[in-house]
Design an enzyme around this catalytic site. Sequence first.
Site, PDB file in Angstrom:
ATOM      1  N   GLU A  63       0.887  -1.906  -0.217  1.00 55.07           N
ATOM      2  CA  GLU A  63       0.043  -0.267  -0.044  1.00 55.07           C
ATOM      3  C   GLU A  63       1.177   1.174  -0.262  1.00 55.07           C
ATOM      4  O   GLU A  63       0.358   2.357  -0.379  1.00 55.07           O
ATOM      5  CB  GLU A  63      -1.162  -0.062   1.225  1.00 55.07           C
ATOM      6  CG  GLU A  63      -1.733  -1.468   0.584  1.00 55.07           C
ATOM      7  CD  GLU A  63      -3.023  -0.990   2.618  1.00 55.07           C
ATOM      8  OE1 GLU A  63      -3.201  -0.395   2.706  1.00 55.07           O
ATOM      9  OE2 GLU A  63      -2.875  -1.997   3.157  1.00 55.07           O
ATOM     10  N   ASN A 174       9.238  14.380  12.086  1.00 55.51           N
ATOM     11  CA  ASN A 174       8.407  15.202  12.546  1.00 55.51           C
ATOM     12  C   ASN A 174       8.073  14.154  13.568  1.00 55.51           C
ATOM     13  O   ASN A 174       6.992  12.916  12.799  1.00 55.51           O
ATOM     14  CB  ASN A 174       7.377  15.647  11.647  1.00 55.51           C
ATOM     15  CG  ASN A 174       7.789  16.331  10.623  1.00 55.51           C
ATOM     16  OD1 ASN A 174       8.585  17.164  11.217  1.00 55.51           O
ATOM     17  ND2 ASN A 174       7.336  16.825   9.524  1.00 55.51           N
ATOM     18  N   GLY A 180       3.399  18.248  12.556  1.00 53.62           N
ATOM     19  CA  GLY A 180       3.506  18.237  11.246  1.00 53.62           C
ATOM     20  C   GLY A 180       3.608  16.556  10.680  1.00 53.62           C
ATOM     21  O   GLY A 180       3.571  17.147   9.570  1.00 53.62           O
ATOM     22  N   SER A 182       1.916  13.439   9.433  1.00 54.94           N
ATOM     23  CA  SER A 182       0.336  13.323   9.025  1.00 54.94           C
ATOM     24  C   SER A 182       0.332  11.667   9.739  1.00 54.94           C
ATOM     25  O   SER A 182      -1.061  10.807   9.085  1.00 54.94           O
ATOM     26  CB  SER A 182       0.875  13.385   7.884  1.00 54.94           C
ATOM     27  OG  SER A 182       1.715  12.303   6.908  1.00 54.94           O
ATOM     28  N   MET A 183       1.678  11.099  10.075  1.00 53.54           N
ATOM     29  CA  MET A 183       1.247   9.330  10.544  1.00 53.54           C
ATOM     30  C   MET A 183       2.067   9.414  11.694  1.00 53.54           C
ATOM     31  O   MET A 183       2.717  10.082  11.801  1.00 53.54           O
ATOM     32  CB  MET A 183       2.119   8.518   9.116  1.00 53.54           C
ATOM     33  CG  MET A 183       1.384   9.029   7.565  1.00 53.54           C
ATOM     34  SD  MET A 183      -0.257   7.905   7.730  1.00 53.54           S
ATOM     35  CE  MET A 183       0.214   5.998   7.145  1.00 53.54           C
ATOM     36  N   HIS A 187       8.437   7.698  11.619  1.00 55.79           N
ATOM     37  CA  HIS A 187       9.338   7.689  11.067  1.00 55.79           C
ATOM     38  C   HIS A 187       9.712   9.185  11.382  1.00 55.79           C
ATOM     39  O   HIS A 187       9.671  10.213  11.436  1.00 55.79           O
ATOM     40  CB  HIS A 187       8.183   7.076   9.674  1.00 55.79           C
ATOM     41  CG  HIS A 187       6.761   8.873   9.435  1.00 55.79           C
ATOM     42  ND1 HIS A 187       6.132   8.714  10.075  1.00 55.79           N
ATOM     43  CD2 HIS A 187       7.144   9.596   8.202  1.00 55.79           C
ATOM     44  CE1 HIS A 187       5.100  10.059   9.904  1.00 55.79           C
ATOM     45  NE2 HIS A 187       5.678  11.144   8.776  1.00 55.79           N
ATOM     46  N   CYS A 217      35.967  27.345  14.431  1.00 61.54           N
ATOM     47  CA  CYS A 217      34.216  27.384  14.210  1.00 61.54           C
ATOM     48  C   CYS A 217      33.577  27.606  14.807  1.00 61.54           C
ATOM     49  O   CYS A 217      33.576  27.372  16.341  1.00 61.54           O
ATOM     50  CB  CYS A 217      34.036  25.571  13.651  1.00 61.54           C
ATOM     51  SG  CYS A 217      32.834  24.536  13.400  1.00 61.54           S
ATOM     52  N   CYS A 220      32.781  24.343  16.700  1.00 60.86           N
ATOM     53  CA  CYS A 220      33.856  23.344  17.313  1.00 60.86           C
ATOM     54  C   CYS A 220      33.987  24.410  19.073  1.00 60.86           C
ATOM     55  O   CYS A 220      34.585  23.907  20.313  1.00 60.86           O
ATOM     56  CB  CYS A 220      34.949  23.773  16.797  1.00 60.86           C
ATOM     57  SG  CYS A 220      35.012  22.813  15.635  1.00 60.86           S
ATOM     58  N   PHE A 326       5.163  38.403  16.575  1.00 63.93           N
ATOM     59  CA  PHE A 326       6.422  39.052  16.849  1.00 63.93           C
ATOM     60  C   PHE A 326       7.540  38.547  15.757  1.00 63.93           C
ATOM     61  O   PHE A 326       8.827  39.110  15.736  1.00 63.93           O
ATOM     62  CB  PHE A 326       6.146  39.246  17.930  1.00 63.93           C
ATOM     63  CG  PHE A 326       8.118  40.021  18.846  1.00 63.93           C
ATOM     64  CD1 PHE A 326       8.775  40.827  18.400  1.00 63.93           C
ATOM     65  CD2 PHE A 326       9.288  38.883  19.048  1.00 63.93           C
ATOM     66  CE1 PHE A 326      10.123  42.221  18.631  1.00 63.93           C
ATOM     67  CE2 PHE A 326       9.990  38.976  19.397  1.00 63.93           C
ATOM     68  CZ  PHE A 326      10.842  40.385  18.676  1.00 63.93           C
TER      69      PHE A 326
END
Length: 353
Positions: A63, A174, A180, A182-183, A187, A217, A220, A326
């Site tokens: 599916e 998510n 966010g 949807s399942m 996953h 960096c 770092c 804001f």
Amino acid sequence: MAEGSRTSEARRDDVFGRWVIFSPARSRRPTDLKSHNPTNPSPAPSADAPKPSCPFCAGRESECAPEIFRVPPPEPEASPWRIRVIENLYPALRRDLVPPAPLVGGEEEEETAPGERAMCGFGFHDVVIETPRHDFRLWDLDAEGVSDVLLAYAALVRQLAEHPAVKYVQVFKNHGASAGASMAHSHSQMLGTPFVPPSVTTRFNHMKETFERSGHCSLCEIRSEYTLISETPNFSAIVPFAASYPFEIWIIPRQHISYFHEIGQDKALELGSLLKTMLQKLCKQLNDPPFNFMIHSSPFGLSSSRLPYAHWFLQIVPQLSVIGGFEIGSGCYINPVFPEDAAKILRELDCST
């Protein structure tokens, strides 16, 4: 400074280049902060159910959209899968479109009206199903299981990096509908884009500024005992000094490494164990909040001159508050929890029971 004596403070983040206002008066004590919208995954299939509960469950593979690969591979033995990587059934970008041709200056876009730019919606949008079990979350897997998910990310990123039109790959997860997802089945996803997203460009520009100013960096240099949650030989988990979100966590390689997809098996196991622990801590402390995590890696094909300030990291953002006008209008966030307080709470939280 004690929680009760803190006053508002503004801090600048040297990675994303944004200002954050810390306003403890806008919240209760940090230890009282909980999600009011905990994730509510759909129930696991009952024993007498004829089929599993969703297309991501074992037994419903037909599916789903086409499979890219699985772990373990189906050959030479047809063993049950632990991870499946598939195309997204409803992709934001489509792999079946003709990639845009490079234009002058390396940009790949189509001229429309003055002030407007467009390009075809070519790209890759794939899904990593982290477990065949509907009732498992990522942190319910053992460290090896989380490590295998990370290695699956890296393998897919390496595949996408071979396509000449793909400039960047965003790996993200998510968790929870308000974050966010949807399942409900655990996953994560990744998008391979034919352009470098603007937030990535902005991040690199700000890290370049820091490098040119200090010779170091930005990532770092992060070693504060006050914002450290936990560390391993190769990774540090911190609440960043200018965290945009309450209880935000960054997991940073302690060595300077530009690309996530270069991770090896040993470091993936170490990172998997640390990521599992951080997600357990957030779940326990914040009432299983919806969250997003993102792997911030580097665009493909960076010149050697840019590598000294290109450092990948993983960002975890619990969804505990609503972004208002804001924040949207100014690009400046308001955080009710000081990073030092959040780090102390998470550092001291025992998830062994």
